[in-house]
Write a protein that holds these residues in place. Sequence first.
Motif, short mmCIF file in Angstrom:
data_model
loop_
_atom_site.label_atom_id
_atom_site.label_comp_id
_atom_site.label_asym_id
_atom_site.label_seq_id
_atom_site.Cartn_x
_atom_site.Cartn_y
_atom_site.Cartn_z
N LEU A 412 0.81 -1.21 0.00
CA LEU A 412 0.00 0.00 0.00
C LEU A 412 0.85 1.27 0.00
N LEU A 413 2.13 1.10 0.31
CA LEU A 413 3.05 2.24 0.35
C LEU A 413 3.90 2.25 -0.91
N HIS A 414 3.28 2.19 -2.05
CA HIS A 414 4.02 2.14 -3.31
C HIS A 414 4.76 3.45 -3.55
N GLU A 415 5.73 3.41 -4.42
CA GLU A 415 6.63 4.55 -4.62
C GLU A 415 5.90 5.80 -5.09
N GLU A 416 4.76 5.65 -5.77
CA GLU A 416 4.02 6.81 -6.25
C GLU A 416 3.25 7.51 -5.14
N HIS A 417 3.12 6.84 -3.98
CA HIS A 417 2.36 7.43 -2.88
C HIS A 417 3.10 8.65 -2.36
N PRO A 418 2.41 9.80 -2.19
CA PRO A 418 3.08 11.03 -1.80
C PRO A 418 3.81 10.94 -0.45
N LEU A 419 3.38 10.04 0.43
CA LEU A 419 4.03 9.92 1.75
C LEU A 419 4.99 8.74 1.81
N HIS A 420 5.21 8.09 0.67
CA HIS A 420 6.04 6.87 0.64
C HIS A 420 7.41 7.10 1.25
N GLU A 421 8.16 8.05 0.73
CA GLU A 421 9.54 8.26 1.18
C GLU A 421 9.59 8.61 2.66
N GLN A 422 8.68 9.45 3.10
CA GLN A 422 8.68 9.88 4.51
C GLN A 422 8.41 8.71 5.45
N ILE A 423 7.42 7.88 5.09
CA ILE A 423 7.08 6.72 5.93
C ILE A 423 8.23 5.71 5.95
N ILE A 424 8.78 5.39 4.79
CA ILE A 424 9.84 4.39 4.71
C ILE A 424 11.09 4.88 5.46
N GLU A 425 11.36 6.17 5.36
CA GLU A 425 12.54 6.71 6.05
C GLU A 425 12.40 6.56 7.55
N ILE A 426 11.22 6.87 8.08
CA ILE A 426 10.99 6.72 9.53
C ILE A 426 11.00 5.25 9.92
N MET A 427 10.37 4.43 9.07
CA MET A 427 10.26 3.00 9.35
C MET A 427 11.62 2.36 9.55
N HIS A 428 12.59 2.76 8.76
CA HIS A 428 13.91 2.13 8.79
C HIS A 428 14.97 2.96 9.51
N ALA A 429 14.52 4.00 10.19
CA ALA A 429 15.48 4.86 10.91
C ALA A 429 16.08 4.11 12.10
#
Length: 429
Positions: A412-429
């Motif tokens: 659901l967090l595909h690369e085209e999603h506007p919040l994708h990068e922000q969520i993934i960055e926090i997720m793997h911080a």
Amino acid sequence: MAYATQKLAEEKVFKDPVHRYIHVQDQVIWDLIATKEFQRLRRIRQLGTTYLVFHGAEHSRFSHSLGVYEIVRRMVDDVFANRPEWNKRERLVALCAGLLHDLGHGPFSHAFEHVFDLDHEYFTRAIILGNTEVNEVLRRVSKDFPKKVSEVIEKTYHNKQVVSLISSQIDADRMDYLQRDAYFTGVSYGHFDMERILRVMRPQPDQIVIKSTGMHAIEDYIMSRYQMYWQVYFHPVSRSAEVILRKTLERAKELYHAGYTFKHDIAHFHSFFENDVQLDAYIAMDESIILAYFQFWMSEEDAILSDLSQRFLNRKLFKFVEVDPSKDWEKLIRLEKLFDQAGIDPNYYLVMDSSSDLPYDFYRPGEEGERLPIYLQMPNKELSELSRSSDIVDAISGKRRTDHKLYYPKDLLHEEHPLHEQIIEIMHA
């Protein structure tokens, strides 16, 4: 001939991949196996959602229960038979408790219990003591016999020696499920020398001890248990499936209380959603029922219920990242807010799951979950707590290992999603 001592005209045997044969000589045991409550265990998997990871793990609570019975039978008929410390009059109650110890497990066991706040041990006792076919068979032995069997399983039976056969740090239950689960999952971790352990078991007042020459077989058993928990029982992908199963049932329950109209009647779930589960409704619930409802719910108009149901049935599982709740709580709060902004309900799609195991613990009076230790019988007949003699066991005694994972739907967090990068960055911080 009294029913308690009645033997079958000819011994019955079940072919078994773990014990080769399971032998039934007693009419009571044969009649219990034939009851509808015991046959229901064929429709409850031993390892819940683990079949979605280890495809061979389709074995049932039925086969495990037969295996536990067989190990208890070997103990009381072969190992302890001629030892003065063993009371032969306890034989039948031990056999019945071994056979029936898992009778109250629900579909997918612990995940199902968690959602509906149920206790399988309570329902095991309810089936044994209630208006059931199992109770009717047990009462043929004597009016108080169902109560005796229930007390063994509840660990309140006056003879703690009998209780320890079914429930202790080294009992028939664990000895069967470790080997059976290893066999059906195809892993090598759960194998140990049960034949050796049976040979060195010694009955003592209120407990079973191990002859000191068998210490290394016990070490192997404990390490096998440790490995099985972390490689199989707590497998992160199996836990993902369990998370989705839990959340699917929670969503259905929430919709029910919100007045949602289901396309298909949810008759089997009414008492569960109302927190008023009667024994007949509990016995009628098995995994085939759950899976049928998940099929129905895939076509429901509620997007969350539909999505979670198809994820479970089609194995579209959540991904996970390691987290430390004591350090990452700010990260979790930020992620919840971002999921909300993204239109992804964090109550169902951002789930923390924790697993914890204590492979061996010695008795600590007053502590929560205290366990009786395994005792070695030394050459001078004195007893020594296992970790005092074993460096291997001492190294892991009292050491609880805990694991926390955060599960989420990466798709659901595909690369085209506007919040994708922000969520993934926090997720793997």
